[in-house]
Design a protein around this motif. Structure first.
Motif, short mmCIF file in Angstrom:
data_model
loop_
_atom_site.label_atom_id
_atom_site.label_comp_id
_atom_site.label_asym_id
_atom_site.label_seq_id
_atom_site.Cartn_x
_atom_site.Cartn_y
_atom_site.Cartn_z
N PRO B 23 0.83 -1.22 0.00
CA PRO B 23 0.00 0.00 0.00
C PRO B 23 0.85 1.26 0.00
O PRO B 23 0.56 2.23 -0.71
CB PRO B 23 -0.81 -0.13 1.30
N TYR B 27 0.94 4.21 -2.75
CA TYR B 27 0.75 5.58 -2.26
C TYR B 27 1.87 6.50 -2.75
O TYR B 27 1.63 7.57 -3.31
CB TYR B 27 0.68 5.54 -0.72
N SER B 48 -10.67 0.26 -7.25
CA SER B 48 -9.71 -0.57 -6.50
C SER B 48 -9.74 -2.01 -7.02
O SER B 48 -8.72 -2.67 -7.09
CB SER B 48 -10.03 -0.52 -5.01
N THR B 61 -5.27 -4.19 -0.40
CA THR B 61 -4.01 -3.45 -0.56
C THR B 61 -4.26 -2.13 -1.28
O THR B 61 -3.81 -1.06 -0.86
CB THR B 61 -3.01 -4.30 -1.38
N ALA B 64 -6.24 0.32 0.87
CA ALA B 64 -5.39 0.95 1.88
C ALA B 64 -4.58 2.09 1.27
O ALA B 64 -4.44 3.18 1.84
CB ALA B 64 -4.47 -0.10 2.51
N ALA B 65 -4.06 1.83 0.07
CA ALA B 65 -3.27 2.86 -0.62
C ALA B 65 -4.15 4.07 -0.94
O ALA B 65 -3.76 5.23 -0.72
CB ALA B 65 -2.67 2.29 -1.89
#
Lengths: 478, 478
Positions: B23, B27, B48, B61, B64-65
């Motif tokens: 993540p 990001y 996503s 994942t 979360a990013a």
């Protein structure tokens, strides 16, 4: 109106009919021309009947003129044959005085004609960069050509269509966005006869004589030549396993940077994102323009195809180059470049002034191929076939030559590089291969920086038989 | 492989998967790219689910990013919609820093793009030099294209075919010998996309920057521009009732002499033999090369067509230029030049390096047209029609304008010059005609020496209706 075989004689005479007797005029006109060497020795003249008819005079007039010419030894007349120009020494002298030197090239012309080329066969097997004519969808293209040639194109069929057929520009812009992530308006697409034309335009418009162009080493020799022809200094951008290394050129201030990021020519590597970003950054800070040659990314099969640098650029620092030579046929003479918007007016003007333009029906056919999906189908088909042939060639080489060579499985395209273990004179090997009909050049000839040894091998033609012959020939060649 | 609409995001991430939590990596990669301006504001990101699939990671994942990115204000996430790049001031600053200057033209590029042009409409009626698309034998050409595109061409379809398709070179050499008295081996014929290409090649190979080129005045502006583009100094060869006057250039030592002897462009005069001989003599003694542009002699109807100068030359002092643009269609992009034998290697190399090459199917179609006699039939047809239209236009003008103008009956081609009695600002008249859709340029714009006033009028489109409209409009325009 057809020019008769001997019109030159009539023509010599017809325009001076104002003064003097007609036979004398003919005599003088022909005599002067022969003495000046403008009519070669032993050339047949028209019969008196023919010439009389052409000149609109009586046959007696021509006969009288021919008699004067014969008396001077200028022509010879034999019964039943056409009169002929004589060969006497007096006539020879006049001709010698006129013997014309062939026009000489200018200094610039000498320079342009002297560019070094690789020693390659005109025709040979397994030539790198060449697709196979058998796989060109000839019947479909032919039907398509027929359809598009029956249409009318208005102003676009005349002189207004400078950069390209609008329909193709639209189709291609969409195609390149979808398949390559290129971001461009249709009017940014210039349709040109070949990548050499694209490189010439970029060299002329963006660089001055003496400016530097960075070119991958090993790399495409056509780029080197186009830049040399536009009087640029060519410097090396070294290629390693990650493609061109942006740092390898040091702090050279280049105006143009030529790269093949999606599939390096000829080594076949892919440039990772970090390098692509670094290269874009280098271009932005130095004001250089990147020429991204995406010559064969339409048929890559291994790994995920990377998007075009043009699409992740800020839109101003990359010119994207493409061609139908690899995916369809070089003889189509269809290539294209995506030019940053502010540069379009200048580029298109030079394109027009130099005549770098493409047949309208070929353009329309490509547009139809894109629109109908025929191009996609074709690309899928050749990708499958070229992948199989590439694999076959490498497998065959590994079987026959074992660890005497290093050869990676190609990730796409139509050529790959074979390296030798240990020091080998690749130029000598290439010459030996060429002697047996294989047009596989030495890798060292494609280097302008550090020399690297190897053989560049096209695999588009690599059927089992040809692959076997190639491997066996190679095993005896070094 | 298709580049998905959002592959740029996957691409940003996929190549750095070695260190750190996934993540965080996503990001950083997306955040850096957005801050650097490489992803524009408000651009939609993949869902996503999509991105997870593309990256081969779990959806959690990616979620979360995206949450990390949302917390930073880099993206905005709304229920039920794709996440989008934000528009906050912090992001704007990053982008401003990156805003890239468009690449600038080089000094050479500026010069090339600055060449003066006539103010002409992109599309307009009675444009000089333009044939009519209606008269292009589209159906026959289309059938022919289909036939030739289904054949295989071997090495000629690849890269070896530099100067032209051999079959066309042979057909054209025969055709030009028969119809124009041109004496040439097939390999002396270079097939290029347009006369601009021929002029560019001659300028580059035979002259150095600063050398002089003589161009007819009034004359073809394309020649002027091509020579200026190759950095030659252009001087006038004055045109009178007998075409270009070889003596009018004084003792200027020119490398190139551009003339249109069989039908002067645009005045329509024919150069008498004595002048042609004098011009050849001038070329021989000075080492200049004559560029004989025989652009429309295929459809002359009045008087006897004169043979090409190339045929009465000593074979070394003339380059003969021709084109299918007038006789068939400009959009074919098919022209040719006959080059003295010793110059062929240099010219063909530059032709190749610059990409001045022609689509193979268009070449093959023209070869078939010549071989089958279809070209001859076509030329007879358009000659008849253009003669009638030329006659009609002049008759109409004489009827409507009487002795306010002088206009000779054209002897051929598709354009003629109309002169005014008394002093008239031809540029102003031309602008007024253009305002009503007639693309008829001022003669003065085609002069580089003594200015001459007049209007250049194409008559290929001169149907009774158009001729009437033109004449009436012209009678109010001056």
């Amino acid at each position: 109106m057809e020019i008769s075989k001997n019109q030159f004689v009539a023509d010599l005479i017809a325009f001076d009919r104002n003064g003097g007797a007609l036979p004398e005029q003919i005599y003088h006109a022909v005599g002067d021309a022969v003495r000046a060497g403008r009519i070669p020795p032993e050339r047949a003249l028209p019969s008196s009947r023919t010439l009389a008819r052409e000149l609109g005079v009586s046959r007696n007039t021509v006969n009288a003129a021919y008699e004067l010419l014969r008396a001077d030894g200028i022509i010879s007349v034999r019964q039943g044959a056409a009169p002929r120009i004589g060969t006497g020494p007096e006539l020879e002298r006049g001709r010698a005085a006129l013997r014309v030197q062939p026009p000489h090239l200018s200094t610039r012309g000498e320079h342009l004609a002297k560019q070094r080329r690789h020693r390659m066969l005109d025709v040979g097997l397994l030539e790198p960069g060449a697709p196979v004519e058998d796989l060109f969808p000839a019947d479909e293209w032919a039907r398509c050509l027929r359809r598009v040639a029956r249409r009318q194109y208005g102003a676009e069929a005349m002189y207004a269509n400078v950069t390209g057929l609008e329909r193709l520009q639209v189709a291609l812009a969409g195609h390149l966005e979808r398949w390559r992530g290129v971001v461009a308006k249709p009017e940014q697409l210039l349709i040109v006869p070949s990548t050499q034309a694209s490189l010439t335009l970029a060299g002329l418009c963006l660089a001055d004589p003496g400016d530097t162009a960075l070119v991958e080493s090993p790399g495409y020799w056509g780029a080197r030549i186009a830049f040399a022809q536009t009087q640029l200094e060519v410097r090396a951008l070294e290629v390693d396993a990650d493609g061109a290394d942006p740092d390898s050129a040091g702090d050279v201030n280049a105006r143009l940077i030529y790269v093949t990021p999606s599939h390096q020519f000829p080594t076949g590597t892919r440039m990772p994102l970090t390098r692509r970003m670094a290269l874009l950054e280098r271009a932005r800070t130095s004001g250089a323009v990147i020429l991204e040659d995406d010559y064969d990314s339409a048929f890559l099969w291994r790994g995920r195809t990377i998007a075009a640098m043009q699409g992740i650029s800020a839109g101003a620092e990359v010119i994207y180059l493409g061609t139908a030579s690899k995916s369809l046929l070089p003889g189509l003479r269809l290539a294209y470049m995506v030019v940053p918007e502010p540069l379009v007016p200048a580029f298109s003007q030079v394109q027009r002034d130099m005549g770098l333009r493409v047949n309208i029906h070929a353009q329309a056919a490509l547009a139809e191929f894109i629109e109908s999906g025929a191009l996609t189908t074709h690309l899928r088909r050749i990708t499958r076939i070229y992948e199989a042939r590439g694999r076959l060639l490498i497998d065959t080489l590994r079987t026959v030559l074992g660890d005497r060579i290093e050869a990676d499985m190609p990730m796409g395209g139509v050529q790959t590089v074979i390296s030798f273990r240990g020091p080998v004179d690749d130029e000598a090997v290439s010459q030996r291969m060429q002697a047996t009909g294989f047009n596989t050049p030495a890798l060292s000839g494609y280097c302008i920086g550090k020399p690297r040894s190897g053989l560049i091998v096209g695999f588009a033609e690599a059927t089992p038989d040809i692959a076997q012959r190639f491997a066996r020939t190679l095993s005896t060649a070094f």
